[in-house]
Design a protein around this motif. Structure first.
Motif, mmCIF file in Angstrom:
data_model
loop_
_atom_site.group_PDB
_atom_site.id
_atom_site.type_symbol
_atom_site.label_atom_id
_atom_site.label_comp_id
_atom_site.label_asym_id
_atom_site.label_seq_id
_atom_site.Cartn_x
_atom_site.Cartn_y
_atom_site.Cartn_z
ATOM 1 N N ARG A 107 -37.162 -29.593 -22.241
ATOM 2 C CA ARG A 107 -36.029 -29.790 -21.343
ATOM 3 C C ARG A 107 -36.381 -29.468 -19.893
ATOM 4 N NH1 ARG A 107 -31.558 -26.756 -25.191
ATOM 5 N NH2 ARG A 107 -31.312 -28.424 -26.717
ATOM 6 N N THR A 115 -28.330 -21.987 -16.212
ATOM 7 C CA THR A 115 -28.745 -23.378 -16.119
ATOM 8 C C THR A 115 -28.013 -24.183 -17.177
ATOM 9 O OG1 THR A 115 -30.668 -22.788 -17.470
ATOM 10 C CG2 THR A 115 -31.024 -23.013 -15.113
ATOM 11 N N ALA A 159 -27.178 -28.505 -18.449
ATOM 12 C CA ALA A 159 -28.011 -29.672 -18.765
ATOM 13 C C ALA A 159 -28.603 -30.318 -17.526
ATOM 14 C CB ALA A 159 -27.195 -30.683 -19.552
ATOM 15 N N SER A 160 -27.852 -30.281 -16.412
ATOM 16 C CA SER A 160 -28.330 -31.005 -15.240
ATOM 17 C C SER A 160 -28.268 -30.210 -13.943
ATOM 18 C CB SER A 160 -27.506 -32.293 -15.059
ATOM 19 O OG SER A 160 -26.124 -31.979 -14.895
ATOM 20 N N ASP A 161 -27.818 -28.954 -13.989
ATOM 21 C CA ASP A 161 -27.681 -28.203 -12.750
ATOM 22 C C ASP A 161 -27.693 -26.696 -13.017
ATOM 23 O OD1 ASP A 161 -25.238 -28.009 -14.028
ATOM 24 O OD2 ASP A 161 -24.007 -28.424 -12.261
ATOM 25 N N THR A 163 -29.263 -27.878 -7.568
ATOM 26 C CA THR A 163 -30.430 -28.523 -8.165
ATOM 27 C C THR A 163 -31.169 -27.564 -9.083
ATOM 28 O OG1 THR A 163 -30.695 -29.999 -6.276
ATOM 29 C CG2 THR A 163 -32.620 -29.692 -7.699
ATOM 30 N N ARG A 164 -31.415 -27.990 -10.295
ATOM 31 C CA ARG A 164 -32.123 -27.199 -11.294
ATOM 32 C C ARG A 164 -33.529 -27.716 -11.444
ATOM 33 N NH1 ARG A 164 -31.527 -28.573 -17.322
ATOM 34 N NH2 ARG A 164 -33.423 -29.662 -16.697
#
Length: 383
Positions: A118, A147, A149-151, A175-176
């Motif tokens: 991931r 964290t 899934a998207s950020d 932003t991750r």
């Protein structure tokens, strides 16, 4: 060493290093306190003068509790009697008492644990910050960084003293990265929420004032920019690579630890609006407009600082690769630190979570990456 190589080193090396560090000092004491052992200064790291060794030297260490799996943060509730502890991989939150007992109080939903598949190398459930006026009844607010899934998200949940409920995103869309997610969160003396955010492996974001990455943020409980911020936005300071710990001294000044790339890790004194140089500088560079750190470590020489706590105006720094606890007395000006002295080198493996115990000359210090149910929270007494 390249940036990618060093990131891999930080993820893979703990297992090998921990095997070496699994000394018998506390190995047989996972579930009950051990007899206190006086802290021993590592004179191979620094030639500390007597006054430095006396100021803030640990005087004993014992196991507060065991059977932890990668604890990330320890934060005391306002009454100072119990602390909330997060575990990054399981997204679990525990209530840890001073008598050594602990109780699971819930999990933080939508948390994505670090996984190579991931591409989340240093995320999961990270920091926790109870509201300064939390009492379990009229104020039940507790804030987390995790964290998804998207950020990266700052979220609010309710905690009544027994269990967690609810889930509200206070600040999302950060932003991750596969690494460099920061994660520390704490309320400052001013009552506002401070959040450490890494550059998400996108180094140029650290200098972009329109980005929340590579910054220390200062926000309200609702996630908006706190009044008085230097740029009128959520940004409090910028030019950070991967800040993961901060604490305030007796003068109300903010200190922060930061993981560097391949040469220097940092301890910084944070001032509003200051630029801490990344990616232009790593460590001190003496350039106009950039703020140099107050202390640097080479990653292979006791470095990779995780988090910090301050007791009696001594900054205590837990380290990952360094596998030791540093003590740095703040000098009389309040703007610099004296000689750094390290303790417990390779005695307990990688160290991350750390907190000052309210009303006591004591720290709680968490080991990490020891394996499932093999990490511990140590109780360290200090002068």
């Amino acid at each position: 060493m390249s940036r990618s190589a060093r990131s891999a080193l930080h993820r893979i090396r703990p297992v090998t290093a921990l095997a070496t560090a699994a000394t018998a000092l506390l190995g047989a004491c996972l579930l009950q306190p051990a007899t206190a052992v006086a802290g021993t200064a590592d004179t191979t790291d620094t030639a500390a003068p007597a006054e430095s060794a006396a100021g803030g030297a640990p005087t004993g260490v014992s196991v507060l509790s065991g059977q932890w799996t990668r604890p990330w943060a320890i934060t005391f509730l306002p009454d100072g009697k119990q602390a909330l502890v997060t575990e990054r991989r399981s997204s679990t939150v525990w209530l840890q008492s001073r008598d050594g007992t602990k109780k699971k109080v819930g999990t933080v939903p939508n948390t994505v644990y670090p996984s190579p598949a991931r591409r989340v190398g240093s995320g999961g459930l990270m920091g926790v910050a109870p509201s300064p006026t939390w009492n379990g009844t009229t104020d039940q607010d507790v804030f987390f960084v995790h964290t998804a899934a998207s950020d990266i998200r700052v979220v609010r949940m309710r905690f009544d003293g027994t269990s967690l409920s609810g889930y509200t995103v206070v600040l999302g869309g950060i932003t991750r990265g596969g690494d460099h997610n920061g994660g520390k969160i704490a309320f400052g003396p001013d009552g506002y929420l401070y959040v450490a955010v890494g550059d998400a492996l996108k180094r140029n974001l650290a200098q972009d004032k329109n980005s929340l990455n590579g910054k220390i943020l200062r926000i309200t409980k609702s996630g908006t920019a706190a009044p008085g911020n230097p740029f009128g936005t959520r940004v409090y300071s910028f030019g950070h690579r991967n800040p993961q710990g901060f604490a305030w001294d007796s003068r109300g000044r903010l200190w922060a630890s930061e993981i560097g790339e391949s040469t220097w890790d940092e301890l910084n004194l944070i001032t509003p609006g200051a630029n801490y140089g990344w990616p232009t500088c790593e460590g001190s560079c003496g350039k106009a407009g950039l703020t140099d750190p107050k202390k640097v470590w080479h990653p292979d020489e006791g470095g990779v600082p995780a988090q910090i706590a301050i007791a009696n105006d001594v900054v205590y720094v837990s380290t990952l690769l360094g596998q030791r606890l540093w003590a740095l007395p703040i000098d009389s000006t309040g703007k610099d630190v004296g000689t750094a002295t390290s303790y417990y080198k390779n005695s307990y493996g990688r160290l991350r979570a750390i907190a000052k115990v309210p009303g006591a000359d004591e720290l709680w210090l968490g080991t990490t990456d020891g394996g499932d149910d093999k990490d511990r929270i140590l109780k360290v007494t200090v002068k």
